[in-house]
Design a protein around this motif. Structure first.
Motif, PDB file in Angstrom:
ATOM      1  N   ILE A 176      29.525  43.384  44.678  1.00  0.00           N
ATOM      2  CA  ILE A 176      29.434  43.050  43.251  1.00  0.00           C
ATOM      3  C   ILE A 176      27.991  43.139  42.772  1.00  0.00           C
ATOM      4  O   ILE A 176      27.704  43.699  41.708  1.00  0.00           O
ATOM      5  N   LEU A 177      27.061  42.617  43.570  1.00  0.00           N
ATOM      6  CA  LEU A 177      25.661  42.603  43.161  1.00  0.00           C
ATOM      7  C   LEU A 177      25.076  44.010  43.116  1.00  0.00           C
ATOM      8  O   LEU A 177      24.331  44.349  42.197  1.00  0.00           O
ATOM      9  N   LEU A 178      25.396  44.829  44.095  1.00  0.00           N
ATOM     10  CA  LEU A 178      24.812  46.177  44.093  1.00  0.00           C
ATOM     11  C   LEU A 178      25.371  47.017  42.948  1.00  0.00           C
ATOM     12  O   LEU A 178      24.651  47.821  42.336  1.00  0.00           O
ATOM     13  N   ASP A 179      26.649  46.810  42.629  1.00  0.00           N
ATOM     14  CA  ASP A 179      27.244  47.521  41.491  1.00  0.00           C
ATOM     15  C   ASP A 179      26.566  47.091  40.194  1.00  0.00           C
ATOM     16  O   ASP A 179      26.258  47.923  39.321  1.00  0.00           O
ATOM     17  N   HIS A 180      26.294  45.797  40.071  1.00  0.00           N
ATOM     18  CA  HIS A 180      25.622  45.264  38.885  1.00  0.00           C
ATOM     19  C   HIS A 180      24.225  45.851  38.720  1.00  0.00           C
ATOM     20  O   HIS A 180      23.743  46.048  37.598  1.00  0.00           O
ATOM     21  N   TYR A 216      35.750  29.531  46.103  1.00  0.00           N
ATOM     22  CA  TYR A 216      34.652  28.655  45.695  1.00  0.00           C
ATOM     23  C   TYR A 216      33.304  29.286  46.010  1.00  0.00           C
ATOM     24  O   TYR A 216      32.430  29.379  45.145  1.00  0.00           O
ATOM     25  N   PHE A 217      33.128  29.724  47.261  1.00  0.00           N
ATOM     26  CA  PHE A 217      31.825  30.263  47.667  1.00  0.00           C
ATOM     27  C   PHE A 217      31.533  31.637  47.054  1.00  0.00           C
ATOM     28  O   PHE A 217      30.385  32.059  47.000  1.00  0.00           O
ATOM     29  N   LEU A 218      32.578  32.310  46.593  1.00  0.00           N
ATOM     30  CA  LEU A 218      32.378  33.546  45.851  1.00  0.00           C
ATOM     31  C   LEU A 218      31.788  33.255  44.477  1.00  0.00           C
ATOM     32  O   LEU A 218      31.223  34.136  43.831  1.00  0.00           O
ATOM     33  N   GLY A 219      31.911  31.996  44.042  1.00  0.00           N
ATOM     34  CA  GLY A 219      31.339  31.592  42.761  1.00  0.00           C
ATOM     35  C   GLY A 219      32.307  31.678  41.603  1.00  0.00           C
ATOM     36  O   GLY A 219      31.893  31.610  40.434  1.00  0.00           O
ATOM     37  N   LEU A 220      33.611  31.824  41.891  1.00  0.00           N
ATOM     38  CA  LEU A 220      34.590  31.952  40.806  1.00  0.00           C
ATOM     39  C   LEU A 220      34.713  30.658  40.013  1.00  0.00           C
ATOM     40  O   LEU A 220      34.731  29.568  40.582  1.00  0.00           O
ATOM     41  N   ASN A 221      34.795  30.803  38.692  1.00  0.00           N
ATOM     42  CA  ASN A 221      35.045  29.619  37.877  1.00  0.00           C
ATOM     43  C   ASN A 221      36.495  29.179  38.068  1.00  0.00           C
ATOM     44  O   ASN A 221      37.295  29.876  38.687  1.00  0.00           O
ATOM     45  N   ARG A 222      36.839  28.013  37.529  1.00  0.00           N
ATOM     46  CA  ARG A 222      38.146  27.420  37.803  1.00  0.00           C
ATOM     47  C   ARG A 222      39.297  28.335  37.367  1.00  0.00           C
ATOM     48  O   ARG A 222      40.262  28.536  38.103  1.00  0.00           O
ATOM     49  N   PHE A 223      39.184  28.898  36.181  1.00  0.00           N
ATOM     50  CA  PHE A 223      40.274  29.741  35.670  1.00  0.00           C
ATOM     51  C   PHE A 223      40.509  30.943  36.575  1.00  0.00           C
ATOM     52  O   PHE A 223      41.650  31.250  36.960  1.00  0.00           O
ATOM     53  N   LEU A 224      39.439  31.647  36.926  1.00  0.00           N
ATOM     54  CA  LEU A 224      39.576  32.839  37.764  1.00  0.00           C
ATOM     55  C   LEU A 224      40.040  32.477  39.173  1.00  0.00           C
ATOM     56  O   LEU A 224      40.795  33.226  39.801  1.00  0.00           O
ATOM     57  N   ALA A 225      39.592  31.328  39.664  1.00  0.00           N
ATOM     58  CA  ALA A 225      40.036  30.880  40.987  1.00  0.00           C
ATOM     59  C   ALA A 225      41.534  30.598  40.986  1.00  0.00           C
ATOM     60  O   ALA A 225      42.242  30.923  41.953  1.00  0.00           O
ATOM     61  N   TYR A 226      42.030  30.016  39.889  1.00  0.00           N
ATOM     62  CA  TYR A 226      43.457  29.721  39.803  1.00  0.00           C
ATOM     63  C   TYR A 226      44.262  31.025  39.703  1.00  0.00           C
ATOM     64  O   TYR A 226      45.361  31.128  40.280  1.00  0.00           O
ATOM     65  N   ILE A 227      43.745  31.987  38.958  1.00  0.00           N
ATOM     66  CA  ILE A 227      44.412  33.294  38.859  1.00  0.00           C
ATOM     67  C   ILE A 227      44.494  33.946  40.235  1.00  0.00           C
ATOM     68  O   ILE A 227      45.546  34.441  40.663  1.00  0.00           O
ATOM     69  N   ALA A 228      43.355  33.944  40.944  1.00  0.00           N
ATOM     70  CA  ALA A 228      43.306  34.550  42.280  1.00  0.00           C
ATOM     71  C   ALA A 228      44.241  33.823  43.242  1.00  0.00           C
ATOM     72  O   ALA A 228      44.913  34.451  44.077  1.00  0.00           O
ATOM     73  N   SER A 229      44.316  32.509  43.123  1.00  0.00           N
ATOM     74  CA  SER A 229      45.202  31.713  43.983  1.00  0.00           C
ATOM     75  C   SER A 229      46.665  32.044  43.718  1.00  0.00           C
ATOM     76  O   SER A 229      47.480  32.126  44.648  1.00  0.00           O
ATOM     77  N   LYS A 263      22.821  31.041  39.758  1.00  0.00           N
ATOM     78  CA  LYS A 263      23.650  30.931  38.556  1.00  0.00           C
ATOM     79  C   LYS A 263      23.865  32.299  37.920  1.00  0.00           C
ATOM     80  O   LYS A 263      24.965  32.632  37.461  1.00  0.00           O
ATOM     81  N   GLU A 264      22.802  33.099  37.882  1.00  0.00           N
ATOM     82  CA  GLU A 264      22.899  34.444  37.305  1.00  0.00           C
ATOM     83  C   GLU A 264      23.850  35.310  38.119  1.00  0.00           C
ATOM     84  O   GLU A 264      24.653  36.068  37.561  1.00  0.00           O
ATOM     85  N   GLU A 265      23.790  35.182  39.448  1.00  0.00           N
ATOM     86  CA  GLU A 265      24.676  35.963  40.304  1.00  0.00           C
ATOM     87  C   GLU A 265      26.124  35.492  40.174  1.00  0.00           C
ATOM     88  O   GLU A 265      27.056  36.299  40.205  1.00  0.00           O
ATOM     89  N   GLN A 266      26.306  34.182  39.977  1.00  0.00           N
ATOM     90  CA  GLN A 266      27.661  33.673  39.728  1.00  0.00           C
ATOM     91  C   GLN A 266      28.236  34.294  38.469  1.00  0.00           C
ATOM     92  O   GLN A 266      29.414  34.671  38.423  1.00  0.00           O
ATOM     93  N   LYS A 267      27.401  34.396  37.444  1.00  0.00           N
ATOM     94  CA  LYS A 267      27.846  35.015  36.194  1.00  0.00           C
ATOM     95  C   LYS A 267      28.233  36.471  36.422  1.00  0.00           C
ATOM     96  O   LYS A 267      29.243  36.955  35.893  1.00  0.00           O
ATOM     97  N   THR A 268      27.438  37.169  37.226  1.00  0.00           N
ATOM     98  CA  THR A 268      27.731  38.568  37.551  1.00  0.00           C
ATOM     99  C   THR A 268      29.078  38.685  38.239  1.00  0.00           C
ATOM    100  O   THR A 268      29.895  39.556  37.908  1.00  0.00           O
ATOM    101  N   VAL A 269      29.346  37.798  39.203  1.00  0.00           N
ATOM    102  CA  VAL A 269      30.613  37.809  39.941  1.00  0.00           C
ATOM    103  C   VAL A 269      31.784  37.562  38.999  1.00  0.00           C
ATOM    104  O   VAL A 269      32.788  38.279  39.010  1.00  0.00           O
ATOM    105  N   ASN A 270      31.660  36.548  38.132  1.00  0.00           N
ATOM    106  CA  ASN A 270      32.755  36.213  37.222  1.00  0.00           C
ATOM    107  C   ASN A 270      32.969  37.293  36.172  1.00  0.00           C
ATOM    108  O   ASN A 270      34.118  37.603  35.824  1.00  0.00           O
ATOM    109  N   ASP A 271      31.894  37.870  35.685  1.00  0.00           N
ATOM    110  CA  ASP A 271      32.017  38.963  34.717  1.00  0.00           C
ATOM    111  C   ASP A 271      32.754  40.154  35.327  1.00  0.00           C
ATOM    112  O   ASP A 271      33.600  40.784  34.676  1.00  0.00           O
TER     113      ASP A 271
END
Length: 288
Positions: A176-180, A216-229, A263-271
């Motif tokens: 995700i980071l290298l693509d960003h 969690y450690f991927l940095g997903l916010n609650r909504f995206l984590a629930y979708i993935a689950s 925090k910035e990388e978490q945003k990148t992951v969620n985006d």
């Protein structure tokens, strides 16, 4: 281009010779291998010595056994090996597992891809496992993702993404980071890498706990984590599996466990996850 290959190894006396032999047989000879012996209690150290004493391209680092946690243990060992080397001397940084067999042209083809395509940041082949006497495609992820056992990074890309993170999900965080940052991750499907040992076979963590911690450690916010689950629960056709994953995820949140991304990388992951979701939803609408 010169390769630096780091191989974390714990109790791999049966598998490691296959990996190291396949490296010695590479058509590309310009590499250094650092095998990190992570507290092995079997003959792994002896196996490593058979190579370090006869081939100057092979070195070893010995560690006390680190805690066996999916993701973090192997990256911890990798980093210890990396610290013993000067990256200035190398062009390609590899993290290989101690239970793979590489085709003889693996390094040469990876080098050719990097030289021909300056935008390539991460390159690898496809994993194959033995089934009923035949080697078949592992199929644990899509064919555009370089799997953890055979990562080869252009050094500049590796440095820009901040190296590997000691956390569950490290081999998706890097993508995700290298693509960003504008780099490309590329799988060379003609390169078949044999995986001797099935991943995850020696993990003690339950599947639901694994996914909850992973999200969690991927940095997903609650909504995206629930979708993935919910996606994982649908795959297993179990509603209780969804709630077990969520329980694990929420436990991590309540404990405020340290994330290895900013925090910035978490945003990148969620985006990136949002973009993937929107793409799938658009495809579903087009079909309907």
């Amino acid at each position: 281009m010169r390769f630096l290959i780091i191989i974390p190894a714990h109790n791999e006396e049966d598998n490691l010779p296959f990996t190291l032999n396949s490296l010695q047989q590479q058509s590309c000879k310009d590499f250094k291998v650092v095998v990190v012996n992570d507290g092995s209690t079997d003959r792994t150290a002896e196996v490593i010595r058979n190579y370090t004493e006869t081939d100057s391209r092979f070195e070893t680092v010995n560690l006390q056994k680190s805690e066996h946690q999916p993701g973090s243990k192997v990256v911890h060992a990798f980093k210890n090996g990396l610290q013993t080397q000067s990256m200035d001397e190398f062009d390609i940084i590899c993290k290989f597992d101690a239970d793979i067999i590489l085709p003889e042209n693996y390094l040469a083809e990876v080098e050719t891809a990097f030289i021909a395509h300056p935008e390539y940041g991460l390159v690898g082949g496809l994993l194959y496992i033995e089934k009923d006497g035949n080697w078949v495609y592992e199929g644990n992820s899509n064919k555009h993702h370089v799997r953890g056992p055979m990562k080869a990074y252009r050094k500049e890309c590796f440095v820009q993404i901040g190296g590997l993170r000691e956390t569950l999900g490290w081999d998706n965080i890097d993508s995700i980071l290298l693509d960003h940052l504008g780099w490309k991750e590329v799988v060379l499907p003609e390169l078949h890498v044999k995986l001797i040992k099935v991943k995850g076979a020696d993990y003690t963590i339950r599947p639901a706990d694994y996914y909850g911690r992973y999200f969690y450690f991927l940095g997903l916010n609650r909504f995206l984590a629930y979708i993935a689950s919910s996606k994982e629960a649908m795959k297993s056709k179990s509603a209780s599996f969804f709630f077990d994953i969520i329980k694990s995820y929420e436990n991590c949140r309540s404990q405020k466990l340290e994330l290895k991304i900013s925090k910035e990388e978490q945003k990148t992951v969620n985006d990136q996850r949002w973009r993937m979701l929107k793409k799938k939803w658009l495809k579903m609408w087009e079909v309907n």
